[in-house]
Write a protein that holds these residues in place. Sequence first.
Motif, mmCIF file in Angstrom:
data_model
loop_
_atom_site.group_PDB
_atom_site.id
_atom_site.type_symbol
_atom_site.label_atom_id
_atom_site.label_comp_id
_atom_site.label_asym_id
_atom_site.label_seq_id
_atom_site.Cartn_x
_atom_site.Cartn_y
_atom_site.Cartn_z
ATOM 1 N N PHE A 146 1.009 -1.180 0.044
ATOM 2 C CA PHE A 146 0.091 0.101 -0.097
ATOM 3 C C PHE A 146 0.717 1.195 -0.024
ATOM 4 O O PHE A 146 0.302 2.370 0.159
ATOM 5 N N ASP A 147 2.064 1.029 -0.332
ATOM 6 C CA ASP A 147 2.985 2.273 -0.412
ATOM 7 C C ASP A 147 2.586 3.405 -1.222
ATOM 8 O O ASP A 147 2.843 4.409 -0.709
ATOM 9 N N PRO A 148 1.943 3.174 -2.281
ATOM 10 C CA PRO A 148 1.573 4.308 -3.037
ATOM 11 C C PRO A 148 0.420 5.187 -2.614
ATOM 12 O O PRO A 148 0.515 6.218 -2.805
ATOM 13 N N LEU A 149 -0.412 4.451 -1.590
ATOM 14 C CA LEU A 149 -1.383 5.218 -0.894
ATOM 15 C C LEU A 149 -0.746 6.215 -0.079
ATOM 16 O O LEU A 149 -0.927 7.167 0.189
ATOM 17 N N LYS A 150 0.345 5.587 0.660
ATOM 18 C CA LYS A 150 1.249 6.606 1.487
ATOM 19 C C LYS A 150 1.829 7.577 0.860
ATOM 20 O O LYS A 150 1.686 8.672 1.294
ATOM 21 N N GLN A 151 2.119 7.462 -0.271
ATOM 22 C CA GLN A 151 2.943 8.724 -0.875
ATOM 23 C C GLN A 151 2.009 9.494 -1.517
ATOM 24 O O GLN A 151 2.271 10.820 -1.241
ATOM 25 N N MET A 152 0.724 9.067 -1.902
ATOM 26 C CA MET A 152 -0.307 9.838 -2.324
ATOM 27 C C MET A 152 -0.723 10.720 -1.346
ATOM 28 O O MET A 152 -0.844 12.005 -1.511
ATOM 29 N N PHE A 153 -1.069 10.495 -0.226
ATOM 30 C CA PHE A 153 -1.890 11.050 0.718
ATOM 31 C C PHE A 153 -0.670 11.811 1.677
ATOM 32 O O PHE A 153 -1.214 12.586 2.435
ATOM 33 N N SER A 154 0.462 11.480 1.571
ATOM 34 C CA SER A 154 1.387 12.450 2.620
ATOM 35 C C SER A 154 1.492 13.750 1.817
ATOM 36 O O SER A 154 1.581 14.844 2.628
ATOM 37 N N GLN A 155 1.072 13.859 0.644
ATOM 38 C CA GLN A 155 1.230 15.388 0.208
ATOM 39 C C GLN A 155 0.002 15.877 0.000
ATOM 40 O O GLN A 155 -0.540 17.100 -0.405
#
Lengths: 231, 281, 322
Positions: free
Chosen positions: C289-298
């Motif tokens: 789920f790393d892509p979600l983390k990257q998306m939502f950190s910004q």
Amino acid sequence: MAIERTQAFLACLYTDGYFRRCFFSDPQAVGKTFGMSEDEVRGLADLSARQVNFFARSLQRKRLRAVQKLLPLTSVALGEGFSRLFFQYLDNGAAGGINKHYQDAICFGTFLRQLARTDEVDPDWSVDLAGYEAAEVEMSSPSRHWKFCRSRYTVDALSEGLASGTLPPHTRALVLSLWWRLRSGERVRRLSVALPRVIGKTGVGDDPVEGGPVLGVGGAEIRRELRLPSK
Amino acid sequence: MYGASIGQLPAVGVGLGFRRPYLADIFQHRESIDFLEIIADHYLEPSRKTEEELGLLAQHFTLLPHGLNLSIGSAEGIDAGYLQKMARLVRKIDPPWWSEHLGFTRAGGMHIGQFSPLPYTREAIEVVCRNVDRVKRVIDAPLMLENITYMVSLPMAEMTEGDFLAEVVERTGCGILLDVTNLHINAINHRFGPQDYLGRLPLERIVQLHFAGVEAQDGLLIDSHAQPTGPEIWDLLQTVLARAPVRGMILERDENLPPVEGLLDELRRARDMGREAGRWQ
Amino acid sequence: MDILRAIDNMHGPVFLLAYGAFVAAVIAIVALAQRLRDPTRGLPPPLVPSSPDPYEIAFLRGGKNEVTRLAIFELVGKGHLHVLAPGKEPKDWQVDRSSGSLGQSCDGTSIQRRVFGAVQKPTKAAEIFSGGVPDQLDEYLTPYDARLKEEQLLANADMVARGRRVYVGGLGLMAAPGLFKLATALAEHRGNIFFLVVMAVIAVSVYSGAASPPRTTARGRAYLRSLQLAYASTERSKESSLGTRESSPTRLPEPSISGSSSPGLAVAAAPVVLLPAIFGFEVLEGTSFDPLKQMFSQGSRGGSGCGAGCGGGCGGCGGCGG
């Protein structure tokens, strides 16, 4: 006090393989050097060698299992050689105290480094990997604030590869690693820097080979070790 | 005074030897776990996070500290530093009792790394009594002494293991933490009857039980704590529960960790046994 | 009046230095005051429940924004949404529907249905928040809000009001010398106010971050810390339940407490949704789920902030044992 002497004797017997072999081949001689009386030696001579050896082996296995958990990648790298080398380390005297397993892991890393100076440890890079993992064990103590480690191989790449079940290309390089924490109990941070390639005494260079290591001299042996197709 | 307090100890039920991989599980199944036994050595020099973990566990469970390195049978005496740390831990969590092993782990400046059996002699009894006396001056909470497994039968014995344990607890006022699995292992390996052993003990001093699975290695049984509890151990537990006023039981599992449901099944069975024997509600 | 004269007479650089020190002191004092005035300080946190509600925990930790994030995580995990990554920049990535409807399989949680309903087309993270999706969850979050305030885990209206008074008072105190200096400079037609204005902007934003009345109480932060400790072993072995970065998002099981899928490994049998609920989206780093983390950190600025000390990873030390 007789019991104090007896317990010290038993502790030696359980933990020192050489002492144990000597005692069971000549109980009288060994008992006397320990300051035992004739009666005491007669009593201890009735000890079952089978039982004592079983207990001693179980002690060694217990410590081995604990250290394998603390140095998991080194254990994978050394394979069956890990237990053989670890028992060799135990024969040279082992750590003690509340955190003896942690001390064992740290001291075993040092032992491998010393051994590599006179004897071959196969694969060679496992010595550096052990030192690296042992440094992490040392830093797991919350009161430890910093640790510096020097490796001859790119241990980061080795760690990642072994952790994912493969052995990636690794290079011989001077890698300096520093672990630190500013306050006790804080999370540890690490910085590793691989310095420009070092041409070692063997005169080997770093020729990247697809899927393989980078030594010129000795490369054939290493390719065999990794079961890579020959060029 | 110490001996009189054994009869007043509360019943704590059936619990688990705390192991970190099960940390979240024990919170999710809190109603199935009556108390926890913690390895004292993990909390004697705690990091900030370990202190927090201890505080969290103590908030949710009765904790019983179980020591590994006090070496209460050491003729060279108790390690003062270790004793002070243990005292600090016991003061912090205020358990109904705590426990250690009737053996020695240290002698002649060497750490053996495992519990080693004491010679069953009068001299050894004096050593243990002297050490327990020293411990009691520093730690108020009642101490339970656990029977260990032993591979080596020391030839200078003046009495049986059961007689040795019985005399130690009678003279020191300690209670007994009877490890039923260890009893079974020793009985098989050294060919004696567990009922004979139990017959030697002051049963009213058996406060707590340990149980675990056994494994065979090189023709002998070992306490690997890596298997489910077997039928012979359950039978022995039932015998002891029927005869001794046990206050608590702990399931030990250290290796080959299964999903938590397997352990909970064993706890349920042990709890039912204890209830049938009238040890708790 | 002496003080005002002294401020007026101070040379620019000297004033800036002195004012900077004064601002820092006010920020520190007000931030400390906000913490010390918390009546729940010293209260023991509630016990860790056997079946924690991940959405309640997310709401405690980060308000409706965090609840929205959690719902998206669960929808992705169950295959109802998926991540589109048209480019390298996570801020351009989108979530989109994988299916036309949730059917019966969504376990009936209204929050997930509402969030799913809001994703009608490929939607960036920033658009989810700017489009008001979190606000659509208010009706479902009101019971959480009430319960958490009753438990003294969130600041109640009285605490918020008192905290605001302290905040406003501190802001006034902090601004006064600067405003006075600015006023005298403008009155004397002096134009060298650039650094003063820059300092003011920085001071106000730092002050807002540090000295705002915390949304969660000390008891609430202690409770979150308890949850993080209780689930630390699950966090450490997150790859076994959330997959690794190289794989597709692990299909999440239906929410029931189940055993580990790996018989020899006693991974904590926690519903995996608890991981991002308790530790935040940072816990998804390195997992499938790393892509979600990257998306939502910004893509999720603003919204209800949570006070210092809640959220974030539990941490460890360099991957060694313990």
